[in-house]
Design an enzyme around this catalytic site. Sequence first.
Site, PDB file in Angstrom:
ATOM      1  N   ASP A 101       0.686  -1.361   0.359  1.00 40.46           N
ATOM      2  CA  ASP A 101      -0.084  -0.105   0.015  1.00 40.46           C
ATOM      3  C   ASP A 101       0.552   1.272   0.026  1.00 40.46           C
ATOM      4  O   ASP A 101       2.143   1.119   0.887  1.00 40.46           O
ATOM      5  CB  ASP A 101      -0.758  -0.476   1.279  1.00 40.46           C
ATOM      6  CG  ASP A 101      -1.662   1.163   1.305  1.00 40.46           C
ATOM      7  OD1 ASP A 101      -2.876   1.269   0.443  1.00 40.46           O
ATOM      8  OD2 ASP A 101      -1.003   2.264   1.898  1.00 40.46           O
ATOM      9  N   TYR A 158       3.005  10.238   0.168  1.00 43.11           N
ATOM     10  CA  TYR A 158       3.847   9.570   0.742  1.00 43.11           C
ATOM     11  C   TYR A 158       5.352   9.403   0.329  1.00 43.11           C
ATOM     12  O   TYR A 158       5.947   9.104  -0.696  1.00 43.11           O
ATOM     13  CB  TYR A 158       3.897   8.218   1.448  1.00 43.11           C
ATOM     14  CG  TYR A 158       2.600   7.710   1.875  1.00 43.11           C
ATOM     15  CD1 TYR A 158       2.016   7.973   2.929  1.00 43.11           C
ATOM     16  CD2 TYR A 158       2.551   6.341   1.285  1.00 43.11           C
ATOM     17  CE1 TYR A 158       0.602   7.303   3.803  1.00 43.11           C
ATOM     18  CE2 TYR A 158       0.981   5.827   2.648  1.00 43.11           C
ATOM     19  CZ  TYR A 158       0.719   6.710   3.177  1.00 43.11           C
ATOM     20  OH  TYR A 158      -1.181   5.882   3.855  1.00 43.11           O
ATOM     21  N   LYS A 218      -3.535   5.461  -3.553  1.00 37.32           N
ATOM     22  CA  LYS A 218      -4.408   6.522  -3.048  1.00 37.32           C
ATOM     23  C   LYS A 218      -4.791   7.892  -3.994  1.00 37.32           C
ATOM     24  O   LYS A 218      -3.878   8.825  -4.654  1.00 37.32           O
ATOM     25  CB  LYS A 218      -4.914   6.924  -1.410  1.00 37.32           C
ATOM     26  CG  LYS A 218      -4.100   5.768  -1.099  1.00 37.32           C
ATOM     27  CD  LYS A 218      -4.256   5.757   0.387  1.00 37.32           C
ATOM     28  CE  LYS A 218      -3.779   4.852   1.850  1.00 37.32           C
ATOM     29  NZ  LYS A 218      -2.240   4.354   1.315  1.00 37.32           N
ATOM     30  N   GLY A 222       3.437   3.087  16.900  1.00 33.24           N
ATOM     31  CA  GLY A 222       4.926   2.735  17.855  1.00 33.24           C
ATOM     32  C   GLY A 222       4.692   2.498  19.115  1.00 33.24           C
ATOM     33  O   GLY A 222       4.947   1.051  19.175  1.00 33.24           O
ATOM     34  N   ILE A 223       3.507   2.784  19.870  1.00 28.22           N
ATOM     35  CA  ILE A 223       3.432   1.798  20.665  1.00 28.22           C
ATOM     36  C   ILE A 223       3.156   0.764  21.453  1.00 28.22           C
ATOM     37  O   ILE A 223       4.020   0.337  22.533  1.00 28.22           O
ATOM     38  CB  ILE A 223       1.911   3.411  22.025  1.00 28.22           C
ATOM     39  CG1 ILE A 223       2.545   2.479  24.057  1.00 28.22           C
ATOM     40  CG2 ILE A 223       0.852   2.942  22.230  1.00 28.22           C
ATOM     41  CD1 ILE A 223       2.260   3.457  24.137  1.00 28.22           C
ATOM     42  N   LEU A 224       2.441   0.081  20.817  1.00 28.12           N
ATOM     43  CA  LEU A 224       2.191  -1.035  20.697  1.00 28.12           C
ATOM     44  C   LEU A 224       2.997  -1.999  20.206  1.00 28.12           C
ATOM     45  O   LEU A 224       3.410  -3.453  20.194  1.00 28.12           O
ATOM     46  CB  LEU A 224       1.015  -2.328  20.087  1.00 28.12           C
ATOM     47  CG  LEU A 224      -0.034  -1.262  20.724  1.00 28.12           C
ATOM     48  CD1 LEU A 224      -1.505  -1.608  19.732  1.00 28.12           C
ATOM     49  CD2 LEU A 224      -0.356  -1.909  21.495  1.00 28.12           C
TER      50      LEU A 224
END
Length: 346
Positions: free
Chosen positions: A52, A57, A84, A239-241
């Site tokens: 994707d 980006y 997209k 990012g926290i996971l």
Amino acid sequence: MDAFPIFTPHCPELPPLGFGAAAIGNLYQRVEEGAARAAVAAAVDAGIRYIDTAPHYGFGLSESRLGAVLADLDPREELLLSTKVGRVLVPVAPDAGPVRHGFADAAPFEPVFDYSYDGIMRSYAESQRRLGRDRIDLLLAHDLGTLTHGDAHAGHFRQFLDGGYRAMRELRHQGAVRAIGLGVNEWQVCLEAMGHADFDVVLLAGRYTLLEQTALDSFFPACATRGVKVIVGGPYNSGILVNGTRGAAPLYYNYEPAPAAIVDRVRRLEAACDRFGVPLAAAALQFPLAHPVVASVIPGMADSAQVAHTRALMDTAIPPALWQALRDDGLLHPEAPIPTAPTAPR
């Protein structure tokens, strides 16, 4: 009268694990050309068959890099690609700044929102040129919703319904794309759009994760009823996971410093995973795939090491008892499907 046939949702069959290509567009930090190429090559070697990207980006950089490497790695266009529409890229001076809109040292363009018929057609044609593809598999309207647009949402939404949506349907009808949908960060706008238009697929970033599952209450049931598939982006919630709470890395959630309640919840998730010897990131990556409307999960990957780590997390066997413990501890929505076999999903 509608010139199109009756719309029957059809999303190409996607692999459980896809490659999110925002990072190779220099998201937050520069990624060298060689590292970007190596990341894509490693993903293909690891059996990842879905990528994707988006014009946003790196302002064309991610698409251009993919086009260059896939010309060698995928000349028969067997990989599935999504990109997209909803922004057009306007040239600016090369010295416009080292970091703009979250992208470092990006291409000299400014992304401008345009959900009109002509804007979508222009964006599609430019993406097709950068990617070097005869056809783009999934075409997604990018970043509709109040989270991105605030008070301007109503105007952009109307422009999309009046023009951009028709362009996407034309491209699908012509066979230029195989499926159409939305690529967004909020499920509420998906329900709003589904009240006016028909889609094959939705890429929902950050809203169905180990941390939050409010999409289960109304959005996922609507997808199940209509036959719309969901691609889960942002499975690590910025990012926290993946980093957890114990390292030196800053704690980010939803692209911002994590609030105390989120940090506390992640600590509880970490503790449960520790009891079963499972990396938090593996649980975060695999959890969304247990829901039947979820077709794929697409974490971002910036280099070959991240690809290898992600593949290992996906292949980590997770005991069913962990999922039940998370439910018993009130850390999962009571209606959230959980994997029932002690292996990585699908």
